[in-house]
Scaffold this active site. Structure first.
Site, PDB file in Angstrom:
ATOM      1  N   ASP A 213       0.836  -1.203   0.000  1.00 17.48           N
ATOM      2  CA  ASP A 213       0.000   0.000   0.000  1.00 17.48           C
ATOM      3  C   ASP A 213       0.872   1.255   0.000  1.00 17.48           C
ATOM      4  OD1 ASP A 213      -2.788   1.200   0.526  1.00 17.48           O
ATOM      5  OD2 ASP A 213      -1.581   2.075   2.127  1.00 17.48           O
ATOM      6  N   GLU A 263       1.522  -0.448  -5.008  1.00 16.68           N
ATOM      7  CA  GLU A 263       0.596   0.647  -5.319  1.00 16.68           C
ATOM      8  C   GLU A 263       1.456   1.884  -5.518  1.00 16.68           C
ATOM      9  OE1 GLU A 263      -3.421   2.807  -3.568  1.00 16.68           O
ATOM     10  OE2 GLU A 263      -1.766   2.343  -2.210  1.00 16.68           O
TER      11      GLU A 263
END
Length: 535
Positions: A213, A263
């Site tokens: 993330d 990401e």
């Protein structure tokens, strides 16, 4: 637990995989308490196997106060009780693998929850303590330290809230997201060691990969300078120090044949590709394709750019139409502005769902025919639209930190409909789910669509099964009228998508393998329709 072993032929599975994102709270409820859980997923593994997916990516399932949907992690080695237990997670990983489905877990390295033991110890220890060195604590500016240490903006689009919170002892701490998510100091060796240990913990339990993330945000300029006065290099986005971190992570992953997907939101193609060099991340999400409007020229440019930026480093592209943060495809493609931009989200945007569904079906065939891996967000295979959440039920911090201007992300996180005739569409709850389902949700139920030859679910099942026909070769564009995309991959296989206002003639073929909608009465491909052809 021993190291998982995969046959050599399986080691490159991630290059062409169809990976299904499970947003656990909303997938299936196994204990009837209104929240999706591991039991619910385990009962639905046969569905996922029959859908044909290669892997499951789970949004965070760790112990968390849930101030940001689980992306505020209090303990990476514990499953949140709302979802189940660590033993159950281990069973799920093993049971999925028996069905040929691998597991990818989500790691959130930029920050932890304010309930994490490290942060609680830092609060108790006071200014200048070793415990606070694990985070970014600073004195404030102004005559009495009453102003934040710098001018950095929140990473929640539309938020005007500061990224610094002041404590009673005068120190401020940094949180690029919510105050309940303090940023870690990645210059500290203990932070790096802890995360490498966390990777080993989950690889030892059989996971095949890790999604990272906010992968470009971890490293900060140690001086924490004002952004306005120090824009280049950026003080907290895409810092060069990140690459040493990910090279260390890759060494851990290679021990287990594990893979990474980052990401990485970056507009610079060259900077983006650096994360995918040999010895760093295996793959990264492709946000240019996800956010691209339904426009033939722009979609082709997004595909070309994506393939070009991956080619020099030998990494496969990834294709995704939607995820747990993004307006659902059916809704987005049914609007006047068919692109996606966090800053443009607003309440009350008119949507033509019939048009959006037609385009989303065509986009499914487009994305599944492209070279690389495809990520499918739960519910996209059902053609779910974005749900409108009553204001008094919204939970997403994006809504609150924008003071109500941004409707937030809850609309794409509504619990899935499984059975048409069951309470709460068969989600499994004996009480109302954590987010309310729209009144027409049962019309999208899995059981209603499963045997319907014209349903979105049937289209996805057939497309995933037929996808191997395109092979592993490169993409070659074919000559086509304006507004029409046509390309080949394997010899004899063509994907054609018509975005033009007039029907398009199909190229010569021996078999019409699959279409997203019916041909017209002259055998032509209508607008907003896609076809797979064998010559």
């Amino acid at each position: 637990m021993g190291q998982p072993t995969h046959a050599p032929k399986d080691r490159d599975w991630w290059r062409t995989a169809v990976i299904y994102q499970v947003y656990l709270r909303s997938f299936a409820d196994g204990d009837g308490d209104g929240t999706g859980d591991l039991t619910g997923v385990r009962t639905r593994l046969p569905y996922l196997a029959e859908l044909g997916v290669d892997a499951l990516w789970f949004s965070p399932w760790y112990l968390s106060p849930m101030k940001d949907g689980g992306y505020d992690v209090a303990d990476y080695r514990a499953i949140d009780p709302a979802f189940g237990t660590l033993a159950e997670a281990e069973k799920l990983i093993a049971e999925a693998r028996e069905l040929g489905i691998r597991t990818i877990v989500d790691i959130v390295p930029n920050h932890v929850s304010d309930q994490h033991p490290w942060f609680r110890a830092a609060l108790a220890a006071g200014p200048g303590s070793p415990e606070r060195a694990l985070f970014h604590f600073r004195p404030g500016c102004g005559a009495h330290g009453e102003l934040p240490p710098n001018d950095w903006p929140s990473q929640f689009a539309g938020s005007t809230e500061p990224v610094w919170t002041r404590l009673a002892d005068g120190d401020w701490y940094l949180h690029l997201f919510t105050p309940e998510q303090p940023d870690l100091n990645w210059a500290h060796p203990a932070v790096r060691q802890e995360h490498e240990d966390i990777l080993r913990f989950w690889f030892e339990r059989g996971v095949a990969g890790v999604r990272i993330d906010s992968a470009a945000l971890l490293a900060k300029d140690p001086e924490l300078p004002d952004l306005a006065a120090h824009p280049e290099p950026h003080p907290f986005v895409d810092r060069d120090e990140l690459h040493d971190i990910y090279r260390s992570w890759r060494a851990v992953a290679d021990t287990y044949d594990g893979v990474f997907v980052g990401e990485v939101w970056l507009p610079d193609a060259e900077r983006f590709a650096r994360y995918l060099r040999p010895g760093e991340l295996h793959t990264a999400f492709n946000f240019s394709f996800l956010s691209c409007p339904w426009d033939a020229a722009r979609l082709r440019a997004a595909v070309d750019t994506t393939l070009a930026e991956h080619a020099p480093v030998g990494a496969p592209a990834t294709w995704v139409l939607c995820n747990h943060d993004v307006t659902r495809t059916v809704t987005r493609y049914g609007r006047t502005d068919t692109g996606f931009d966090f800053a443009a989200k607003t309440f009350g945007t008119p949507t033509d769902l019939a048009l959006g569904t037609r385009r989303a079906r065509a986009a499914a065939l487009l994305s599944l025919a492209l070279p690389g891996a495809v990520y499918l967000y739960q519910g996209e295979e059902l053609g779910l639209p974005e749900a409108e959440i009553p204001v008094d039920r919204i939970q997403d911090p994006m809504y609150f930190r924008s003071h109500g201007a941004d409707p937030g992300r809850d609309g794409c996180r509504v619990p899935l409909p499984w059975v048409e005739g069951m309470p709460y569409a068969g989600f499994g709850s004996q009480q109302e789910p954590w987010l309310p389902q729209p009144v027409d949700w049962t019309s999208y139920a899995v059981d209603r669509q499963w045997n319907d030859p014209d349903s979105v679910l049937t289209l996805y099942r057939r497309a995933i099964a037929a996808r191997p026909h395109f092979g592993g070769g490169p993409l070659t564009w074919l000559s086509a009228p304006e507004g029409v995309l046509a390309f080949t991959r394997a010899e004899g296989m063509t994907c054609m998508v018509n975005l033009a206002p007039i029907p398009a003639e199909l190229p010569g073929h021996s078999q019409l393998l699959l279409t997203s909608g019916s041909l017209d009465d002259k055998g032509r491909l209508p607008q907003d329709t896609a076809a797979w052809l064998r010559s």
